[in-house]
Design a protein around this motif. Structure first.
Motif, PDB file in Angstrom:
ATOM      1  N   GLU A 158       0.828  -1.214   0.000  1.00  0.00           N
ATOM      2  CA  GLU A 158       0.000   0.000   0.000  1.00  0.00           C
ATOM      3  C   GLU A 158       0.865   1.268   0.000  1.00  0.00           C
ATOM      4  OE1 GLU A 158      -2.532  -0.772   3.311  1.00  0.00           O
ATOM      5  OE2 GLU A 158      -3.632  -2.330   2.239  1.00  0.00           O
ATOM      6  N   GLY A 159       1.872   1.271  -0.842  1.00  0.00           N
ATOM      7  CA  GLY A 159       2.688   2.472  -1.021  1.00  0.00           C
ATOM      8  C   GLY A 159       3.761   2.693   0.032  1.00  0.00           C
ATOM      9  N   GLN A 160       3.891   1.795   0.995  1.00  0.00           N
ATOM     10  CA  GLN A 160       4.893   1.992   2.039  1.00  0.00           C
ATOM     11  C   GLN A 160       5.847   0.787   2.090  1.00  0.00           C
ATOM     12  OE1 GLN A 160       3.486   4.417   5.424  1.00  0.00           O
ATOM     13  NE2 GLN A 160       1.676   3.135   5.283  1.00  0.00           N
ATOM     14  N   ALA A 161       7.094   1.053   2.436  1.00  0.00           N
ATOM     15  CA  ALA A 161       8.085  -0.023   2.537  1.00  0.00           C
ATOM     16  C   ALA A 161       7.785  -0.835   3.787  1.00  0.00           C
ATOM     17  CB  ALA A 161       9.489   0.564   2.599  1.00  0.00           C
ATOM     18  N   LYS A 162       7.493  -2.105   3.594  1.00  0.00           N
ATOM     19  CA  LYS A 162       7.094  -2.922   4.745  1.00  0.00           C
ATOM     20  C   LYS A 162       7.859  -4.232   4.840  1.00  0.00           C
ATOM     21  CE  LYS A 162       4.329  -0.133   6.677  1.00  0.00           C
ATOM     22  NZ  LYS A 162       4.788   0.488   7.925  1.00  0.00           N
ATOM     23  N   GLY A 163       8.939  -4.344   4.107  1.00  0.00           N
ATOM     24  CA  GLY A 163       9.717  -5.563   4.269  1.00  0.00           C
ATOM     25  C   GLY A 163      10.706  -5.756   3.144  1.00  0.00           C
ATOM     26  N   ILE A 164      11.490  -6.814   3.267  1.00  0.00           N
ATOM     27  CA  ILE A 164      12.454  -7.137   2.212  1.00  0.00           C
ATOM     28  C   ILE A 164      12.495  -8.643   1.977  1.00  0.00           C
ATOM     29  CG2 ILE A 164      13.936  -5.141   2.701  1.00  0.00           C
ATOM     30  CD1 ILE A 164      15.907  -7.117   4.054  1.00  0.00           C
ATOM     31  N   ILE A 165      13.072  -9.010   0.854  1.00  0.00           N
ATOM     32  CA  ILE A 165      13.363 -10.417   0.560  1.00  0.00           C
ATOM     33  C   ILE A 165      14.882 -10.553   0.605  1.00  0.00           C
ATOM     34  CG2 ILE A 165      13.182 -12.261  -1.160  1.00  0.00           C
ATOM     35  CD1 ILE A 165      10.446 -11.268  -0.181  1.00  0.00           C
ATOM     36  N   THR A 166      15.377 -11.605   1.253  1.00  0.00           N
ATOM     37  CA  THR A 166      16.823 -11.848   1.228  1.00  0.00           C
ATOM     38  C   THR A 166      17.096 -13.241   0.674  1.00  0.00           C
ATOM     39  OG1 THR A 166      16.889 -12.809   3.454  1.00  0.00           O
ATOM     40  CG2 THR A 166      17.233 -10.415   3.269  1.00  0.00           C
ATOM     41  N   ARG A 167      18.313 -13.394   0.167  1.00  0.00           N
ATOM     42  CA  ARG A 167      18.775 -14.719  -0.240  1.00  0.00           C
ATOM     43  C   ARG A 167      19.872 -15.144   0.718  1.00  0.00           C
ATOM     44  NH1 ARG A 167      22.855 -16.924  -3.593  1.00  0.00           N
ATOM     45  NH2 ARG A 167      22.225 -18.991  -4.306  1.00  0.00           N
TER      46      ARG A 167
END
Lengths: 661, 273
Positions: free
Chosen positions: A199-208
Motif C-alpha cells: 500500500e505504497g509503504q516499505a514494509k519488508g524485504i526479501i533476502t537470499r
C-alpha cells in the motif's frame, strides 16, 4: 511523477536541526518495542543505526551479506574523520566545516543537510572516544589532528592510517553489545534481493541466504538501507570486490528515486593500474598529501628516467603551481583532473604513462632535521637526518608505505610513489528528505547509499563523518516521525501477496540467469562494463561519448543475458551466481549514470563535461539551469526513466565559483 | 628488502600448478584437486590468480573454486587461505590478498587449503565459518556507551603510550589466522587483542573485569583450545600482533577472577524512585 518534498525545516540555518528535533513526533517507550525495523548493512551507518535504535527500544534486525558485520567496507577508509572541534585553536567552527563541505561539493548539496552534518560532527568524536576508538593523541594525552583536502584548518581525527577500521570496529562493538544482549537480531550471509512495498509503504524485504540459496521474507514497520555506494559499476575501483548496488537498485525498481547517479568521485592518489587481470585498485590515503609533494617532469623526455636523477629545476609541482593557496591539498576532483591533464600532455610517468609522482623526500629531510634538533645532535650527517626522517614518516604513514611496497615491490622512502586517480566513492544515491526517508514512506537510506550531503564532490574524511552522523545522531530522531504515524502492531504479515510476488520476482531472475549457460564468465562482462564507464563516464565526459556509452551498455546488457555462463545451482553457496546477480544490476545502473551525466549539461565537482569548462580547464557550473537534484524514477523495463527535479534553494550561502587558487 | 631505485620488477610470466581443497558442502567429504595456471604475470595477486583460474572453470561450466575475499587490501579480514601450509602464505605481516605471484617460482606446486579448526567448520572449498569470533565479541568485546551519553572527547586524556599500545592491539582484523596456525586452535591472541585494546583505555575500565571473564568463558565454550606458548599465532598474524598481549590478558583474567570472588557487592541493583 514522484513527490519530492525535502521537508527542510524553516528558520535560520543554524537553528533548523535543533528546531526540527523539538517539533518532530516521538514514539513512547512502550510503543517503541512494538515496532520492527530492518537495517540492511552494517558499515558505519548500518551498525551505528542498528545499535542506536535498539538502545532506544525498537526491535531491530540487522542483515549483512558478509560473514561478519566487521567486514563492511567502511573498514578500509584510511585517513580520518572530520569534526568541527577546533581543538587546534586554528579558527575552525561548525560554520567553517559546513561551508568547506558545501563548497567542496561544488554547491550541489542541500544547505540544511550539510549544516546538520557539521553540527553533529562534534558529537561523533565524543561518542567514538567513549567507545574506545584509539585515536591518535599528543604527548599530553589529548587528541591529535591533521589536515585534509579542501580545508585550511586541521580538523581531521585519525587512528594511524586505519581510521575507518577503528571507527567501524567501534560501531561494530556497539552492535555486538546489542546482539549479545538480545536487542538486535543479527543475520549474516544474507543478501537483500528485493524491497516489499505494501500500500505504497516499505514494509519488508526479501533476502537470499548465500550459504543455502533459500529466499527469506522479512516483514517490518520500516526498512533502513545502509548498503554503501556503487563504484564497482566501474569494475576497477578502490571498493571491496563484494560492494554492490543491488539493494539500492531493487529499491529503485520498486519506486525509490535515484538521485544524481553521475556524481562519482575519482580519488587522485591510488596505485596505478598494471595489467588486465587486475581486480582492484588500492588507495593511498589523502593524508599523504599533508607531507608529500606531487609532481611530473617538466620535459616529456624525462618521463621514463629515474625520478631521483631529475633535478629540482626540471620538476613541475603542478598542484602547488596551479593552486598556490591549497597546493597539494586541493580537493579530490580538482587534483584528479589536474593529474589527468598532465598525463594527457604526455608528461605522465611509469610504464603506462598514466601516473604522477608523490614524493616524500622533502618531508623526510624536514622531519629528519627536526628530530636531530630535538635529540641535540650537533652537525648530524646526511645519512643520520635521512634515517631520522624516514622513522618520522614511518610513524605517520608507515602502513601506507608498506601497502605500496607490497603491491609495487618498490620502497617509497627511496623513490617517489607513482599514483593515478581511481574511482573511490559515489556521491549520488537514493533520494532522501531531511529525515533521510526516501520517496517511498518507511524506506530510509543512510550513509553512502543516499545522495544528500556531499553534492558533486566529497571532501576527504567526510564519508566516515556522514556514516556515523546518520546512524548515531540523525535516524534515532527522524525515524520516530514516521513510525508515530504507523499503528503499533500494524505491520503486514509476510504471507501477504506483495511478499510472495517479490519473492517470485527474485526466484525468476535467478532461474533465468542459471538457464543461460552461455560461453563467458561473469567477470568478462564486468570488465567490459568497467571499460565503457571509465572511457565515457569517468574523469571527463562528452555528449557524444555518453550517447555512445548508452548504446554500448544496452548491447552489453543483451550480450550478458544471452552469453553468460553461471555454473552450479541456486540451492548452494554459489559465488558465480552472486556476482551475476550484482552485475545485472550494475549494467542497468551504469546506463542510468550515463543518462544522468548526459542530461546534466554543466560541469560541477566530480562531473566534468568537456563542453563546459573555463579557459583554464576548471569546471563551469550552470546555476541557472542545474542548481537542482536530478532524481530518476523507474518507469518499467526498457522504458526511459523519468528525471524529477528538486531545486536547491540556497537561503544563506552564495553559490560562487569554486576557487582553490 | 628495499627495491633498488626505479628498478621495474620482473614481469616474465610464470606457470604453476595449484593443489586446491575442494569440498561441496559443510558435511561432505573433501579432497585435493589439481589445476594448472599458466602464463601468470608475477605482479598479479594470489587472489587475482584464483580469479583467472575461476574464469576458465566458469567458461567450461565447472563450479569455480569458492574462496572468501572482499577488500583485497589486507584490512577486512575476509580472505583466509592456507598456502603451502601457512595461514596467509609465505610472508610475514600480510593477509592472503596481499600475497603476490612474484613470491613463487615457475613450475611450483602450490597447496591451498581453508583455515581449519574445530570452531571454524568448512562451508565450501576454501571458505570456513568464523562466526565464533563474533560470538566472543558479543559476550563482552565492547564498552557500553549509548549514543548521546558521551562526555567531550578531550575530557579524559589518554597517555600517548597507552593509546599507541591500545592501537597496536586494536589493529586485529579478525581473520582467524591465529587460530588456524595454532595446533590447539587457540583464540587467545584474538581475545587478548580486544581485551588489551579496551583495557588499556580509561574508557574501558568500568567493564574491564566483566569483559575478560565473559570473553574467555565464551571462547572456552565454543571449543577453542588453550595457548601452547609457542606463538605460532603472532607469527601468522597479518598485523603482527604481539603475543605479549596474551600475558596481559592472563594477568587481567586472574585479577578479575579474584576481584569477582572477593569484592563486596551491593545487594540491590534498583535505581532511584
Amino acid at each position: 511523477m514522484a513527490s519530492l518534498d525535502s521537508k527542510i525545516p524553516s528558520g535560520p540555518l543554524a537553528d533548523k536541526w535543533r528546531k526540527h528535533k523539538t517539533e518532530i513526533k516521538l514514539v513512547n517507550p512502550a510503543n517503541k518495542r512494538k515496532y520492527h525495523v530492518v537495517v540492511v548493512g552494517a558499515g558505519l551507518a548500518g551498525a551505528s543505526s542498528a545499535a542506536s535504535l535498539a538502545d532506544l527500544g525498537y526491535q531491530v534486525t540487522c542483515i549483512v551479506f558478509h560473514d561478519s558485520p566487521r567486514r563492511a567496507h567502511s573498514i578500509a577508509a584510511q585517513g580520518g574523520i572530520n569534526a568541527a572541534k577546533n581543538y587546534q585553536n586554528d579558527g575552525d567552527s561548525v560554520h567553517r566545516l559546513f561551508y568547506d563541505t558545501l563548497k567542496g561539493g561544488d554547491y550541489r548539496a542541500r544547505e540544511a543537510n550539510v549544516h546538520r552534518l557539521a553540527e553533529v560532527s562534534v558529537n561523533i568524536i565524543d561518542q567514538c572516544a567513549a567507545l574506545g576508538v584509539p585515536f591518535a593523541r599528543e604527548y599530553g594525552g589529548l587528541l591529535a589532528n591533521r589536515s585534509f583536502g579542501g580545508a585550511q584548518v586541521s580538523r581531521t581525527f585519525y587512528a594511524r592510517g586505519q581510521t575507518g577500521q577503528q571507527l567501524l570496529l567501534g560501531a561494530y562493538s556497539s552492535l555486538s553489545r546489542c546482539v549479545g544482549q538480545g536487542t538486535v537480531k543479527l543475520v549474516t550471509e544474507h543478501e537483500m534481493s528485493d524491497l516489499v512495498v505494501v500500500e505504497g509503504q516499505a514494509k519488508g524485504i526479501i533476502t537470499r541466504d548465500l550459504k543455502t540459496g533459500k529466499l527469506h521474507r522479512w516483514s517490518a514497520d520500516a526498512v533502513i538501507l545502509a548498503t554503501g555506494g556503487y563504484g564497482n559499476v566501474f569494475n576497477l575501483s578502490t571498493y571491496a570486490r563484494g560492494s554492490n548496488a543491488t539493494a539500492a537498485w531493487r529499491a529503485y525498481k520498486r519506486g525509490a528515486c535515484f538521485a544524481n547517479p553521475c556524481f562519482t568521485q575519482i580519488h587522485p592518489t591510488c596505485i596505478p593500474v598494471s595489467g588486465d587481470y587486475q581486480s582492484k585498485l588500492t588507495l593511498m590515503s589523502e593524508s599523504l598529501r599533508n607531507d608529500g609533494r606531487i609532481w611530473v617532469p617538466k620535459k616529456k623526455e624525462d618521463c621514463k628516467k629515474d625520478p631521483n636523477s631529475i633535478p629540482e629545476a626540471d620538476r613541475d609541482y603542478f598542484l602547488e603551481r596551479i593552486y598556490p593557496s591549497f597546493g597539494n591539498l586541493a580537493p579530490r576532483d580538482v587534483s584528479s583532473r589536474a593529474a589527468k591533464r598532465m598525463c594527457d600532455e604526455g608528461r605522465g610517468v611509469g610504464e603506462t604513462g598514466l601516473g604522477v609522482y608523490l614524493d616524500y623526500s622533502d618531508a623526510i629531510q624536514r622531519y629528519g632535521k627536526q628530530a636531530a634538533a630535538r635529540a641535540n645532535l650537533q652537525n648530524p650527517s646526511a645519512e643520520k637526518i635521512r634515517e631520522l626522517g624516514e622513522a618520522a614518516v614511518a610513524e605517520r604513514y608507515g602502513n601506507l608505505f608498506d601497502i605500496y611496497k607490497e603491491i609495487t615491490d618498490e620502497s617509497a622512502y627511496k623513490t617517489p610513489m607513482r599514483i593515478y586517480p581511481a574511482v573511490h566513492y559515489t556521491m549520488g544515491g537514493l533520494w532522501v528528505d531531511y529525515n533521510l526517508m526516501s520517496n517511498i514512506p518507511g524506506l530510509f537510506v543512510l550513509g553512502e547509499a543516499n545522495f544528500s550531503d556531499h553534492g558533486a564532490n566529497r571532501l576527504g574524511a567526510s564519508a566516515l563523518m556522514q556514516g556515523l552522523a546518520d546512524g548515531f545522531f540523525v535516524i534515532p530522531y527522524t525515524i520516530g516521525d514516521y513510525l508515530a504515524t504507523q499503528k503499533p502492531g500494524s505491520r503486514p504479515s509476510a504471507d501477504r501477496p506483495e511478499f510472495a510476488a517479490a519473492e517470485k520476482n527474485v526466484a525468476d531472475m535467478i532461474a533465468k540467469l542459471l538457464a543461460i549457460k552461455g560461453k563467458e564468465p561473469v567477470n568478462y562482462y564486468h570488465k567490459k562494463l568497467g571499460k565503457i564507464m571509465w572511457d565515457y563516464c569517468g574523469m571527463s565526459r562528452t555528449e557524444e561519448g555518453l550517447i555512445k556509452a548508452i548504446g554500448l551498455i544496452q548491447n552489453l546488457r543483451a550480450e550478458f543475458w544471452a552469453g553468460v555462463n553461471v555454473p552450479g545451482s541456486a540451492e548452494t553457496l554459489n559465488q558465480a551466481l552472486e556476482r551475476a546477480l550484482r552485475l545485472a544490476d550494475f549494467i542497468e545502473l551504469g546506463e542510468l549514470m550515463c543518462r544522468d551525466a548526459l542530461e546534466r549539461r554543466e560541469s560541477c565537482g566530480g562531473h566534468f563535461r568537456e563542453e563546459f569548462q573555463w579557459p583554464d580547464g576548471e569546471c563551469k557550473r550552470d546555476d541557472e539551469n542545474f542548481a537542482h537534484v536530478a532524481a530518476w524514477e523507474y518507469q518499467g523495463e526498457d522504458k526511459v526513466p523519468l528525471r524529477n527535479i528538486e531545486p536547491l534553494n540556497y537561503e544563506f550561502t552564495k553559490m560562487s565559483v569554486r576557487s582553490y587558487k | 628488502m628495499v627495491a633498488s631505485a626505479h628498478a621495474s620488477p620482473s614481469t616474465a610470466p610464470i606457470s604453476i600448478t595449484l593443489r586446491v581443497w575442494r569440498q561441496a558442502g559443510p558435511n561432505q567429504p573433501g579432497k585435493f584437486v589439481e589445476y594448472p595456471a599458466k602464463d601468470l604475470n608475477p605482479n598479479m595477486s594470489f587472489l587475482e590468480m584464483l580469479d583467472v583460474v575461476n574464469d576458465e572453470l566458469e567458461r567450461k561450466g565447472e563450479d569455480p573454486i569458492a574462496f572468501a575475499h572482499d577488500c583485497r587490501e589486507g584490512i577486512c579480514g575476509t580472505c583466509s587461505l592456507v598456502i603451502n601450509g601457512k595461514p596467509h602464505g609465505p610472508h610475514r605481516g600480510v593477509a592472503s590478498c596481499q600475497t603476490y605471484m612474484r613470491s613463487f617460482a615457475d613450475g611450483d606446486v602450490i597447496v591451498v587449503e581453508p583455515f581449519r579448526a574445530k570452531p571454524f567448520p568448512v562451508i565450501k572449498d576454501l571458505i570456513s565459518d568464523r562466526g565464533a569470533f563474533d560470538q566472543i565479541q558479543q559476550a563482552g568485546g565492547f564498552i557500553t556507551a549509548r549514543a548521546g551519553s558521551a562526555p567531550d572527547a578531550n575530557a579524559i586524556p589518554v597517555p600517548k603510550d597507552n593509546a599507541d599500545l591500545a592501537m597496536d592491539a586494536a589493529q586485529c582484523i579478525g581473520c582467524g589466522a591465529c587460530v588456524a596456525a595454532c595446533k590447539n586452535a587457540s583464540a587467545m591472541l584474538f581475545v587478548a587483542a580486544k581485551v588489551s585494546h579496551l583495557g588499556l583505555l580509561p574508557q574501558g575500565q568500568a567493564e574491564r573485569d566483566q569483559r575478560v571473564l565473559a570473553m574467555v568463558s565464551k571462547m572456552d565454550e565454543l571449543g577453542f583450545g588453550n595457548c601452547t606458548n609457542q606463538y605460532e599465532c603472532s607469527a601468522a598474524c597479518p598485523k603482527l600482533i604481539s603475543h605479549d598481549f596474551i600475558a596481559r590478558m592472563n594477568r587481567d583474567y586472574i585479577g578479575a577472577t579474584f576481584r569477582q570472588a572477593f569484592r563486596p557487592k551491593s545487594l540491590s541493583t534498583a535505581g532511584g524512585a
